[in-house]
Enzyme design. Structure first.
Site, short mmCIF file in Angstrom:
data_model
loop_
_atom_site.label_atom_id
_atom_site.label_comp_id
_atom_site.label_asym_id
_atom_site.label_seq_id
_atom_site.Cartn_x
_atom_site.Cartn_y
_atom_site.Cartn_z
N GLU A 23 -31.47 4.26 12.53
CA GLU A 23 -30.91 4.10 13.87
C GLU A 23 -31.45 2.87 14.60
OE1 GLU A 23 -29.86 7.75 16.11
OE2 GLU A 23 -31.41 8.67 14.87
N SER A 161 -27.52 10.10 14.71
CA SER A 161 -26.29 9.30 14.71
C SER A 161 -25.38 9.61 13.53
CB SER A 161 -26.62 7.80 14.72
OG SER A 161 -27.25 7.44 15.93
N TYR A 231 -19.18 5.12 17.15
CA TYR A 231 -19.38 3.73 17.55
C TYR A 231 -18.15 2.85 17.44
CZ TYR A 231 -24.14 5.40 17.23
OH TYR A 231 -25.27 6.14 17.40
N ARG A 269 -30.04 15.75 25.45
CA ARG A 269 -28.63 16.12 25.26
C ARG A 269 -28.57 17.25 24.25
NH1 ARG A 269 -25.90 11.94 22.38
NH2 ARG A 269 -25.59 13.44 20.71
N ASP A 271 -26.12 19.58 22.12
CA ASP A 271 -24.74 19.54 21.64
C ASP A 271 -24.31 20.89 21.07
OD1 ASP A 271 -25.04 16.88 22.27
OD2 ASP A 271 -25.13 16.19 20.19
N GLU A 283 -27.04 20.45 17.74
CA GLU A 283 -28.34 19.78 17.66
C GLU A 283 -28.83 19.41 19.04
OE1 GLU A 283 -27.64 16.33 15.24
OE2 GLU A 283 -26.90 15.14 16.93
N ASN A 285 -30.90 16.26 21.13
CA ASN A 285 -31.36 14.87 21.11
C ASN A 285 -32.29 14.63 22.29
OD1 ASN A 285 -29.45 13.26 19.02
ND2 ASN A 285 -28.28 14.87 20.04
N GLY A 289 -28.46 8.29 22.75
CA GLY A 289 -28.01 6.93 23.05
C GLY A 289 -28.08 6.67 24.55
#
Length: 322
Positions: A23, A161, A231, A269, A271, A283, A285, A289
């Site tokens: 990443e 990612s 992305y 975050r 999810d 998951e 984070n 990002g």
């Protein structure tokens, strides 16, 4: 500190980007965006980079090694690590900051390590009553014993990612998927495919113990929300996610429960897949990002908290929580 011995009244922030992981490039973009967005009237930003081989670089891009980086860090008031994935988000930079005696934005060692480990995160979530997809943990020693019987998602235990993540809908695709995942980690998670809407929840923990939950975000894609979709701009984000109040409440409650059980700090975050039976955790984070167009900043912007103000809040909270 100026050359005349007059102290700069601004808060000196070390923004760390890059990292020795898959990443690296995403982290560079996040770190550059964060450094640019911090108000120069309030913050003196020191940009540090970790190259793909793990070498620390000073603001001028010169190799300084860990010793040199520590010297630069010790001259700062607070550390803001924007390194996604292993060797950063997994608690290692929080540990370095702790050892250096510096306040650090975001989750500490324990939460970073637990959340980075998808298997450990599943165990914690299930223990506090939050559902996860049925799955098994594989190592190189026992991968040959696993037999494909139905569609599964194969993913490295500690990567982000969507690197190394594959949807396997036929037995013939299993070996290639396992190879890709094992190339990034020595433990691999094989999970049942969950059918549901992909909804993200951003949780911000404040030093007083309160929790701020941003408007939910739904990821709308034609298929799996994988590396390319994250992305290439093909994914559509709906903020807030169009949900019934009961669905939103269930997601927010589950997100805060997992956030607290892992011991997260700052922003994370969380999810989910929202299924007919309720939320299923995907998951967590702890350093998602963080460009201005990334999910978490956009979620808080929808609540009226602009990107620079979100960063200011995170830095001030890290200093206050110290």
């Amino acid at each position: 500190m100026s050359g005349f011995g007059v102290r700069d009244p601004r808060t000196r922030v070390a923004v760390i980007g890059g990292g020795a992981s898959c990443e690296h490039d995403v982290s560079l973009a996040s770190a550059a965006s964060v450094a640019d967005a911090l108000d120069p009237a309030t913050y003196d930003v020191v940009r540090l980079t970790i190259d793909p081989h793990g070498t620390w670089l000073d603001p001028g891009g010169r190799p300084v090694g860990l010793t040199g980086a520590l010297c630069l860090l010790r001259r700062c008031d607070v550390v803001l690590p924007v390194v996604h994935g292993p060797h950063g988000e997994d608690g290692t930079l929080a540990a370095l900051s702790d050892l250096a005696g510096l306040p650090c934005v975001g989750s500490g060692v324990r939460a970073g390590a637990l959340a980075m480990d998808k298997w450990a995160t599943k165990l914690v979530a299930e223990a506090v009553g939050v559902a996860t997809a049925p799955g098994v943990l594989l190592t190189p020693a026992d991968r040959a014993a696993y037999a494909w019987t139905h569609p599964v998602v194969v993913k490295p235990v500690s990567a982000g990612s969507s690197h190394g993540v594959s949807l396997v809908d036929a037995a013939g695709g299993l070996d290639a998927a396992l190879d890709a995942a094992f190339a990034l980690d020595d433990r691999v998670l094989v999970e049942d495919v969950v059918v549901g809407r992909e909804v993200d929840v951003a949780v911000l923990g404040r030093p007083d113990g309160s929790r701020v939950v941003a408007p939910t975000l739904e990821v709308v894609t034609d298929g799996v929300f994988g590396l390319a979709e994250k992305y290439d701009g093909s994914a559509v984000f709906r903020i807030p996610a169009p949900l019934e109040d009961t669905g939103t409440k269930a997601l927010e409650d589950a997100a805060v429960r997992v956030y607290d059980a892992l011991g997260c700090a700052g922003v994370a975050r969380v999810d989910f897949f929202l299924t007919a039976d309720g939320p299923v955790l995907n998951e967590v984070n702890t350093m998602p990002g963080f460009t201005g167009q990334s999910q978490v900043p956009r979620m808080f912007a929808a609540a009226g908290l602009a990107y620079p103000d979100l960063l200011d809040l995170l830095v001030r909270d890290a200093l206050t929580g110290r």
